[in-house]
Each structure stands twice: as C-alpha cells, then as structure tokens.
Design an enzyme around this catalytic site. Sequence first.
Site, mmCIF file in Angstrom:
data_model
loop_
_atom_site.group_PDB
_atom_site.id
_atom_site.type_symbol
_atom_site.label_atom_id
_atom_site.label_comp_id
_atom_site.label_asym_id
_atom_site.label_seq_id
_atom_site.Cartn_x
_atom_site.Cartn_y
_atom_site.Cartn_z
ATOM 1 N N CYS A 1 -1.235 3.997 -0.761
ATOM 2 C CA CYS A 1 -2.820 4.204 -1.882
ATOM 3 C C CYS A 1 -4.333 4.298 -0.846
ATOM 4 C CB CYS A 1 -2.543 2.920 -3.404
ATOM 5 S SG CYS A 1 -3.434 3.595 -4.650
ATOM 6 N N LYS B 1 -0.758 -4.812 1.544
ATOM 7 C CA LYS B 1 -2.050 -3.850 1.657
ATOM 8 C C LYS B 1 -3.161 -4.622 2.266
ATOM 9 C CE LYS B 1 -3.880 -1.059 -2.155
ATOM 10 N NZ LYS B 1 -4.267 -0.713 -2.868
ATOM 11 N N GLU C 1 4.266 3.605 -4.221
ATOM 12 C CA GLU C 1 4.002 2.146 -4.190
ATOM 13 C C GLU C 1 4.451 0.502 -4.990
ATOM 14 O OE1 GLU C 1 -0.776 0.164 -3.501
ATOM 15 O OE2 GLU C 1 -0.401 2.176 -4.833
#
Length: 325
Positions: free
Chosen positions: A166, A132, A47
């Site tokens: 994540c 994200k 990430e």
Amino acid sequence: MSTLPRFTAAAVQAAPVYLDTEATVAKAVSLIAEAAGNGASLVVLPEVFVPGYPYWNWTMTPVQGSPWFERLRQASIEVPGPQVETLCAAARQHGAVVVIGVNERVPYSLGVLFNTMLTIGADGRLLGVHRKLVPTWAEKLTWTGGDGSSLKVHQTEVGPLGVLACGENTNTLARFALLAQGELVHAASYIALPVAPEDYDMADAIAMRTAAHCFEGKVFTVVSCSTISPEMGIADRPRSALSGIFGPDGRPVVEPLVDDEGIVYAEIDLNRCVQPKQMHDIVGHYNRFDIFRLHVDQRPRAPITLEETWTTPPSDAPGYPTPLS
C-alpha cells in the site's frame, strides 16, 4: 544469448471473508487455483487479505475500536504456521509464485501485529516475509512497523521480484532499495479505502503510484487491491479500489479493474525492460553515486537479545555467573 522470463501474471481483486481466518485462506487457495488454471505463473493477492483490514481505526475512537483490535489479533496468523503451510501447498500444487498479505501476530507480545506480505515460490518455499515499514496514518493504532531485514528482492521463477504494501509504494527510498537490488517485477498490494477523505480517489492514487514506480524503474508492476463486502460494516463508495498490471512505460498493460471483484491477467515480457533502461537507468548510468548514497540497515530488530553462554565465575566473584563479552 540469455533471455528474460516471459509469463502470465494475475492481479486478484477480492474481499476477504472478513475476520474469518480459515474461510479467507480457503478463498485465497481457490483464487490461486483459478488464476493458475488460466495460465498465471504469478498470482498477487491484496494487502492483509488474511483476514482483513482494520477499518474501525478510521470510523471509531481508539477506545471504541479496542475490542476490534482484540478480535483481529485472535484472527491473525503466525509466520510460519499452519495457514502459511496451506498457502505454500497451493503455490506448489499449481506451480505459481504467490504474493499475499496477512495480519501477522508474534508469540512474544500480545500487543504486536504486523502488516505482512508473504512471497512464496512456485515450489512452495516461503521466500520472503516483508513487514510493512511504516503503518499509514490511522493504521498505527493496529500495526507495529517492520524493519529493513525484509526489504529484499527475491530470485523467483518469474524473475527478480520485490514487494511493498500500500502506502509503502509512496516511499521513494524503499522503492529505490528494491530497484537497486535488481527488481524487474514489483508486487504492490492495497486495500480498498472508502473511508479516505472525500477528495481522495483511491483508484487514481493506486494508478499514479504504480505508474511512477514502473516508469522510474523501468519495471512491471502487478497491483492487487481488496474490495468491500457487507460484513465489513462500512459504506462502499466508487473508485475505492483498483487492480491491474502496468508496464515499464508506466502504462497499464490491460484495462485495470476498478471496485469489482475479479482477476486481471496480462502477459509480462521482461525483455521489454531492456531498451527503456538505456534512456533512464536510475540504478546505473542515470545516477551519480559519487553524490548520492543510500544506506539500508537490513539487521533484524528484536525486543531482547539473550546470551546463552556463560563463563565460570572466579572464586572471588559474587554468587552469580558473569556473561561473556
């Protein structure tokens, strides 16, 4: 009779060259070359690998961290852009599907950064740009949330591939949205988190999330996590990172790598997803779509919509054009 892909996957666990964009991209290219040289057709990197994670959000007040936000923005990249072209060229040169996290800046706002996952095909085409959806906890001081337009599964040389960053791997509906689009290979990228609460074991958290998605969806997951380097200016602690490859039974295919830099390799045979689906196919027979329904809005969101076509105003109209309806 059709057969599903069988290939070698690589999960990279490494630290970026912190806040140094070009050096980190060069390191990523080197890692892609190394993994592909060892037979990997899918290479997953951490990430926001380019150029690193904003740890100051956890260790400083918002006022103290603000100059660091400016540094991160300067080191972030635009998508598309020259750094993305370099990564795409590496994927094409080595014939590997590549997933990598970047900090993405946008031309329309100095205050907007995205935590973005790039999916690149083995032919070097940029297949996906996933932002994200919800930055986690202190991350909201840095990143803007993405929209549903990137919540898609891509048809790649290694099979139907979906990605999440994540904490998104904790989001049941986001995971289901990928599974329902036929995902069989999942890429999950993380950062090492030594700044978490004392009772939080990041390695265990990654393993639990990964096992849950694999077992529920009967898919393979390649999970890649960053590590801590001295230039990040934070103290490392044990079990802050885990990378590995997990199978449709929820178990690791090979021993995961904890904390240390390295690359984990494993063979993935997607035919192993078939028989478990007979027992629990949560996007098929093991669900009740007459009772449950998931709606995903995949329209891209923009701060403004501009209409560029105008009518000729009537003779009695005020002195400005009238927009089309």
